[in-house]
Design a protein around this motif. Structure first.
Motif, PDB file in Angstrom:
ATOM      1  N   VAL A 100      44.102  40.799  27.118  1.00 43.62           N
ATOM      2  CA  VAL A 100      45.191  38.820  27.760  1.00 43.62           C
ATOM      3  C   VAL A 100      44.691  38.670  29.344  1.00 43.62           C
ATOM      4  CG1 VAL A 100      46.666  37.278  28.073  1.00 43.62           C
ATOM      5  CG2 VAL A 100      46.408  39.386  26.017  1.00 43.62           C
ATOM      6  N   TRP A 134      48.301  34.059  18.628  1.00 43.26           N
ATOM      7  CA  TRP A 134      46.947  34.587  19.115  1.00 43.26           C
ATOM      8  C   TRP A 134      45.842  34.291  18.191  1.00 43.26           C
ATOM      9  CZ3 TRP A 134      47.945  36.869  22.910  1.00 43.26           C
ATOM     10  CH2 TRP A 134      49.012  37.702  22.906  1.00 43.26           C
ATOM     11  N   GLY A 156      44.987  32.881  23.056  1.00 41.53           N
ATOM     12  CA  GLY A 156      46.135  33.518  22.730  1.00 41.53           C
ATOM     13  C   GLY A 156      47.359  32.933  23.083  1.00 41.53           C
ATOM     14  N   GLU A 167      41.630  37.873  24.116  1.00 44.07           N
ATOM     15  CA  GLU A 167      42.589  36.647  23.757  1.00 44.07           C
ATOM     16  C   GLU A 167      42.431  36.137  24.722  1.00 44.07           C
ATOM     17  OE1 GLU A 167      43.053  35.145  21.992  1.00 44.07           O
ATOM     18  OE2 GLU A 167      43.669  36.525  19.684  1.00 44.07           O
ATOM     19  N   VAL A 189      43.803  44.041  21.576  1.00 38.85           N
ATOM     20  CA  VAL A 189      43.880  43.018  21.886  1.00 38.85           C
ATOM     21  C   VAL A 189      43.980  42.658  23.956  1.00 38.85           C
ATOM     22  CG1 VAL A 189      44.772  40.839  22.353  1.00 38.85           C
ATOM     23  CG2 VAL A 189      44.877  41.731  20.443  1.00 38.85           C
TER      24      VAL A 189
END
Length: 392
Positions: free
Chosen positions: A156, A142, A133, A129, A154
């Motif tokens: 980031v 998201w 994201g 993401e 996930v």
């Protein structure tokens, strides 16, 4: 990936064609776009699914009756073949929306089916993401929410720190409890945590998610209107403030035009607007402005884009009439076949892979490297002689 391999007890990684996941050697291994550009063969534990591009891919809207289903069926067959051959899948890794593959929005139900197939084999699903994201696609926090899936892990990256170097890995308590052998000198340090929390508060308090929806919708609608005016705009696609404008030679063949995309990007830079080009042919303009972007900012962007594309199309028309151009563009790629060069350019000569990567940094400050380039004038043929080659 360490978590997925440790928890699953397997090592196979499934990824999608033309994607990119990072510069570490372990991430280059699962980044098909980089493997292609560096001329590196994929490793045995990496398995690559076809990119579900319904505009220019194997199955297309307007050509095939249901391209999304065809991509799903092909992925099912490939995963079934892996299982039948004894390959073990630790994880499937993908962005929910495929940025580096050319701003590709997967067909409805595609990721949901892939997630199901991988989990049936005991693998985990990883959503990257970094680009999609934190509310960028509008309406939701998201990107994976737009695809109706829930990942196991996930990741980031840089947007979480808004300039401060930080990243995060998010997973379930069940998974994290199994992965106990990990230590980080700076992981979870108070300064980064305070900065990350401040970014999250600003996104929420300034209502950036709804703003991304509204401003993004405005950009997409008006960029689509520009498509009717400019023949080199093949497609406009995206969600929220994650938008791609596909630059083509013509809409019938949909042949990507990296040349025109680079010309547009350079001239937008002259107007103090920075736009990157993505995709395997670097012809898809990536419109991902800051989350504080307003409709007023969008109007300036669209006005400049309209003016620049008009100029580029005019230059191409002039070149086809063999008129000498006064504009000078820095450009480092032309299609493999011999073509008329439409503007004065600098073309990187054939060289090592490192040079091919370095060429992407070419700008006005890099001109001392000019001895590595061949200068061509409008109307010249490229490649001029056999010892020069196209770079993609």
């Amino acid at each position: 990936m360490r978590i997925a391999k440790f928890v699953s007890g397997m090592d196979g990684i499934v990824c999608i064609e033309n994607t990119y996941h990072g510069n570490l050697s372990s991430l280059i291994d699962i980044s098909p776009l980089k493997l292609k550009r560096l001329g590196v063969e994929k490793k045995d534990h990496v398995h690559i699914l076809p990119c579900p591009d319904v505009y220019r891919g194997k199955y297309q809207e307007g050509v095939d009756s249901d391209p999304g289903t065809l991509y799903i069926e092909e992925a099912e067959a490939m995963i079934a073949q892996l299982v039948a051959s004894g390959r073990r899948i630790a994880a499937f890794i993908s962005e929910p929306l495929l940025t580096h593959a050319g701003m590709i929005v997967p067909p409805k139900g595609y990721l949901k089916r892939i997630y199901s197939l991988v989990r049936q084999q005991g693998g985990l699903c990883i959503a990257v993401e970094v680009q999609t994201g934190l509310g960028r696609i509008g309406d939701v926090w998201w990107g994976f929410q737009s695809q109706d899936v829930i990942p196991d892990i996930v990741t980031v990256g840089k947007p979480l720190g808004n300039g401060h170097p930080m990243a995060a890995v998010i997973t379930t308590q069940e998974i994290s409890a199994q992965f106990t052998e990990f230590a980080s000198t700076f992981g979870g340090n108070p300064v980064s945590c305070v900065i990350g929390l401040a970014v999250l508060r600003v996104i929420e308090n300034e209502k950036f998610i709804s703003s991304a929806h509204n401003v993004g919708k405005y950009i997409i609608e008006h960029a689509t209107a520009l498509k009717e005016k400019h023949r080199i705009i093949g497609d406009v696609r995206g969600m929220g403030m994650w938008i791609g404008i596909d630059i083509v030679v013509d809409r019938v063949s949909k042949r990507p035009s990296r040349l025109q995309a680079e010309m547009i990007a350079y001239r937008m830079k002259q107007k103090r607007i920075i736009i990157a080009n993505e995709g395997p042919s670097s012809n898809v303009m990536m419109i991902t402005p800051p989350m504080c972007f307003t409709c007023e900012n969008a109007q300036r962007l669209l006005k400049a884009l309209d003016e620049v594309i008009t100029d580029v199309e005019g230059d191409l028309t002039a070149a086809s009439d063999d008129r000498r151009l006064t504009n000078f563009s820095y450009y480092d790629f032309i299609d493999a076949e011999r073509v008329n060069v439409p503007v004065d350019v600098l073309v990187l000569t054939a060289g090592e892979a490192a040079e091919r990567e370095a060429k992407r940094e070419l700008n006005e400050d890099a001109l001392p490297l000019e001895n590595k380039y061949v200068r061509l004038q409008a109307g010249d043929k490229y490649p001029p002689v056999d010892r020069y080659e196209a770079l993609d």
